[in-house]
Write a protein that holds these residues in place. Sequence first.
Motif, PDB file in Angstrom:
ATOM      1  N   GLY A 138       0.772  -1.232   0.000  1.00 23.40           N
ATOM      2  CA  GLY A 138       0.000   0.000   0.000  1.00 23.40           C
ATOM      3  C   GLY A 138       0.803   1.281   0.000  1.00 23.40           C
ATOM      4  O   GLY A 138       0.242   2.360   0.220  1.00 23.40           O
ATOM      5  N   LEU A 139       2.093   1.205  -0.245  1.00 27.12           N
ATOM      6  CA  LEU A 139       2.923   2.403  -0.324  1.00 27.12           C
ATOM      7  C   LEU A 139       2.954   2.904  -1.773  1.00 27.12           C
ATOM      8  O   LEU A 139       2.677   2.141  -2.697  1.00 27.12           O
ATOM      9  CB  LEU A 139       4.344   2.099   0.156  1.00 27.12           C
ATOM     10  CG  LEU A 139       4.475   1.583   1.586  1.00 27.12           C
ATOM     11  CD1 LEU A 139       5.929   1.241   1.887  1.00 27.12           C
ATOM     12  CD2 LEU A 139       3.944   2.605   2.577  1.00 27.12           C
ATOM     13  N   PRO A 140       3.335   4.164  -1.998  1.00 27.28           N
ATOM     14  CA  PRO A 140       3.370   4.676  -3.371  1.00 27.28           C
ATOM     15  C   PRO A 140       4.446   4.025  -4.242  1.00 27.28           C
ATOM     16  O   PRO A 140       4.405   4.132  -5.463  1.00 27.28           O
ATOM     17  CB  PRO A 140       3.627   6.169  -3.203  1.00 27.28           C
ATOM     18  CG  PRO A 140       4.023   6.380  -1.792  1.00 27.28           C
ATOM     19  CD  PRO A 140       3.601   5.181  -1.005  1.00 27.28           C
ATOM     20  N   MET A 141       5.410   3.348  -3.627  1.00 27.91           N
ATOM     21  CA  MET A 141       6.446   2.611  -4.353  1.00 27.91           C
ATOM     22  C   MET A 141       6.644   1.280  -3.642  1.00 27.91           C
ATOM     23  O   MET A 141       6.274   1.149  -2.475  1.00 27.91           O
ATOM     24  CB  MET A 141       7.747   3.398  -4.397  1.00 27.91           C
ATOM     25  CG  MET A 141       8.365   3.621  -3.037  1.00 27.91           C
ATOM     26  SD  MET A 141       9.820   4.642  -3.105  1.00 27.91           S
ATOM     27  CE  MET A 141       9.151   6.178  -2.521  1.00 27.91           C
ATOM     28  N   PRO A 142       7.190   0.271  -4.312  1.00 28.43           N
ATOM     29  CA  PRO A 142       7.391  -1.026  -3.642  1.00 28.43           C
ATOM     30  C   PRO A 142       8.323  -0.897  -2.428  1.00 28.43           C
ATOM     31  O   PRO A 142       9.370  -0.274  -2.509  1.00 28.43           O
ATOM     32  CB  PRO A 142       8.031  -1.901  -4.724  1.00 28.43           C
ATOM     33  CG  PRO A 142       7.648  -1.254  -6.013  1.00 28.43           C
ATOM     34  CD  PRO A 142       7.569   0.224  -5.721  1.00 28.43           C
ATOM     35  N   ALA A 143       7.892  -1.484  -1.331  1.00 27.72           N
ATOM     36  CA  ALA A 143       8.719  -1.502  -0.122  1.00 27.72           C
ATOM     37  C   ALA A 143       9.787  -2.582  -0.262  1.00 27.72           C
ATOM     38  O   ALA A 143       9.630  -3.530  -1.037  1.00 27.72           O
ATOM     39  CB  ALA A 143       7.839  -1.798   1.089  1.00 27.72           C
ATOM     40  N   PRO A 144      10.872  -2.469   0.503  1.00 20.22           N
ATOM     41  CA  PRO A 144      11.881  -3.526   0.475  1.00 20.22           C
ATOM     42  C   PRO A 144      11.315  -4.850   0.986  1.00 20.22           C
ATOM     43  O   PRO A 144      10.417  -4.865   1.825  1.00 20.22           O
ATOM     44  CB  PRO A 144      12.974  -3.028   1.416  1.00 20.22           C
ATOM     45  CG  PRO A 144      12.597  -1.669   1.851  1.00 20.22           C
ATOM     46  CD  PRO A 144      11.204  -1.387   1.413  1.00 20.22           C
TER      47      PRO A 144
END
Length: 91
Positions: free
Chosen positions: A64-70
């Motif tokens: 659900g973040l604007p970019m892929p999380a680690p």
Amino acid sequence: MVSRDQRGHPRTRLEVTIELVTRDGYRTEAKTWNISDGGTFVELTPAQKQHFNLGTQVRSQVQGLPMPAPVVMMRVVRHAPSGIGLKIISD
């Protein structure tokens, strides 16, 4: 009174959606209850929890973040009625 809490990192209450994937391919999404520098507690249903025995290695990724999380590798270190405790591990 001496605290029985032996965790080495302070906890912060944080609810985010996290994807968990076991080495045998079981995949689910759940909510975190808290997070720290050393790990997180994830709320799971009994049906979900049966896939996460103590010692199970899990690939985790916040959703659900604007970019892929680690992607973070974790290990199940605690079972509780409402979920599991996960500790961050090295590869």
